[in-house]
Write an enzyme that holds these catalytic residues in place. Structure first.
Site, short mmCIF file in Angstrom:
data_model
loop_
_atom_site.label_atom_id
_atom_site.label_comp_id
_atom_site.label_asym_id
_atom_site.label_seq_id
_atom_site.Cartn_x
_atom_site.Cartn_y
_atom_site.Cartn_z
N SER A 65 -46.97 17.44 -3.20
CA SER A 65 -46.29 18.63 -3.73
C SER A 65 -45.18 18.32 -4.73
O SER A 65 -44.63 19.24 -5.33
CB SER A 65 -45.72 19.47 -2.58
OG SER A 65 -46.74 20.25 -2.00
N LYS A 68 -45.42 19.93 -8.06
CA LYS A 68 -44.89 21.26 -8.38
C LYS A 68 -43.69 21.21 -9.31
O LYS A 68 -43.32 22.23 -9.91
CB LYS A 68 -44.51 22.00 -7.09
CG LYS A 68 -45.71 22.38 -6.21
CD LYS A 68 -45.25 23.17 -4.99
CE LYS A 68 -46.42 23.67 -4.17
NZ LYS A 68 -47.10 22.60 -3.40
N SER A 129 -42.30 25.16 -0.82
CA SER A 129 -43.43 24.39 -1.35
C SER A 129 -44.75 25.13 -1.17
O SER A 129 -45.79 24.52 -0.94
CB SER A 129 -43.51 23.02 -0.65
OG SER A 129 -44.31 22.13 -1.39
N LYS A 254 -37.74 18.02 -4.46
CA LYS A 254 -39.10 18.37 -4.06
C LYS A 254 -39.67 17.34 -3.10
O LYS A 254 -39.68 16.14 -3.38
CB LYS A 254 -40.01 18.47 -5.28
CG LYS A 254 -41.30 19.19 -4.99
CD LYS A 254 -41.06 20.67 -4.76
CE LYS A 254 -42.10 21.31 -3.88
NZ LYS A 254 -42.08 20.86 -2.48
#
Length: 443
Positions: A65, A68, A129, A254
């Site tokens: 993730s 992202k 997320s 993140k």
């Protein structure tokens, strides 16, 4: 862009690196200062991009993730350019709905035939997320996720990411998308980033769009009446037992996890005006990725301090004069037009010096400035040079720490009479030199 075969070579590369570690250069001195228990890691100064620590930072791995971050960047860029706004609304596709309904994929349970604002979708993506909201934003911006993936790879090239391949917007493996993998990508493909590339992507995200930290620093968010919690447990004041991982100054950025990627984290923390970016890839567990990041932040905050090493107006003894031709003065002095600062490791100040880089296009064939010369005229740069044992790369490619090198005074052009006298002198000097050379040739 990384060629597809690099993915299959990642394990081989890791094995090679493990054997060559014994013979590696100065970068391995980091092992004695920070024992990071992760496959790959990096710590950089968020202001200058200076690399303070790295461990196999060029190894390409699935970022999960952390992918992202690129989606976040492109959404914020579209808002900045006026293509969409925070209040723009969209509905989710069946594809996004199916992903959202699957509890294995960080789904918040989006509904079909309902309008969602960009702010709602972005917040769910940045805080929780959420994969479906990420897909919905990609489809909003590009029409299809396949077209959005092209945008991701184009932006990565523009940013100068050294190692990357984006195949979807969310960071899931394409094999998890139930046949909905973006057009132009393979069904079993996965996103790839090195720790260095992840750090550079994070650098651009928080420097170009600092408002991104307003979202990533939230402990919780709410969408559709549902409260969701940030997966970044290092944010201070996290609820319940998660508070044990809190680290002063953390406000992003993140997390990432898939079976293939393992536990990854790109974090950033700021204290007293100093911000660092840390990336940890393939840590042993979710708690471990935060503990390893804390080690990196501790190293940065405890061992480094931004210092002004050379003040504005600094001059190098014996090198701060430049000859002038056709002027009322024969030389002009040089100085720096600004101070030179950097992050300095404790006890390492003496290993920094200044080097002059005179611009050749400012000089004549004899290496002289031609009058008239203005005060403050730029004639080159003064570069900060490090000669210590450590190696400090920069994620911004070959960036150097420089300031302008300028003249301290003006030099007027000599009048026509003085120029004539000087020309006559040069004429007879040339004749005399020629005569001497001729006489020497007789013997």
């Amino acid at each position: 862009m990384i060629q597809r075969f690099k993915a299959s070579l990642a394990i081989t590369l890791a094995i090679i690196l493990s054997f060559t570690a014994v013979f590696a250069g100065p970068k391995d001195t980091y092992a004695s200062t920070v024992a990071v228990e992760a496959k790959s890691a990096i710590l950089v100064d968020a202001e200058t991009g200076k690399v303070l620590f790295e461990k196999e930072a060029d190894l390409t791995l699935p970022p999960a993730s952390m992918t992202k971050m690129m989606t976040e960047y492109l959404v914020l860029e579209a808002i900045d350019e006026g293509k969409i706004s925070w209040d723009t609304t969209t509905q989710i596709s069946q594809y996004a709905f199916d992903i959202s309904a699957n509890p294995e994929y960080s789904g918040v349970g989006l509904k079909l035939n309902k309008d969602y604002t960009v702010r709602e979708l972005y917040e769910a993506m940045a805080v929780n997320s959420d994969n479906a909201t990420t897909i919905a934003l990609a489809e909003l911006l590009a029409g299809t996720e396949g077209e959005f993936v092209k945008m991701m790879n184009e932006k990565a090239k523009e940013m100068g990411l050294p190692d990357y391949e984006f195949v979807n917007s969310s960071g899931l493996n394409n094999s998890h998308l139930d046949g909905n993998h973006p057009e132009g990508t393979e069904p079993d493909a996965t996103n790839l980033l090195s720790a260095r590339s992840a750090a550079l992507l994070a650098y651009h995200l928080i420097n170009d769009y600092p408002e991104s930290l307003e979202f990533s620093g939230q402990t919780t968010a709410e969408i559709d009446g549902q409260k969701v919690t940030n997966w970044n447990w290092m944010i201070p004041n996290m609820p319940g037992s998660l508070s044990q991982f809190g680290y002063e100054g953390v406000d992003g950025l993140k997390t990432g996890y898939t079976d293939l990627a393992g536990n990854c984290f790109t974090g950033t923390a700021e204290r007293s005006g100093q911000r660092f970016i840390a990336v940890v890839m393939k840590a042993d567990s979710r708690p471990s990725r935060f503990r390893q990041t804390a080690k990196l932040f501790d190293y940065g905050f405890q061992q480094f301090q931004r210092k002004e090493l050379f003040e504005e107006g600094y001059q190098i003894d014996g090198e701060s004069e430049l000859p002038v031709t056709k002027g009322k003065e024969d030389v002009v002095e040089l100085e720096t037009n600004d101070s030179l600062s950097t992050l300095v490791k404790k006890g390492d100040e003496e290993n920094y010096t200044i080097k002059y880089n005179i611009s050749k296009d400012k000089l004549d064939a004899n290496g002289k400035l031609v009058a008239p010369v203005e005060k403050g005229q730029k004639v080159g740069t003064a570069e900060l040079v490090y000669s210590g044992e450590d190696q400090y790369d920069n994620i911004l490619s070959k960036k150097t720490n420089t300031v302008d090198l300028v003249t301290t005074s003006s030099v007027e052009k000599a009048n026509w009479f003085m120029l004539m006298i000087g020309g006559i002198g040069e004429f007879f000097s040339d004749i005399f030199s020629g005569a001497v050379d001729m006489v020497k040739s007789w013997f």
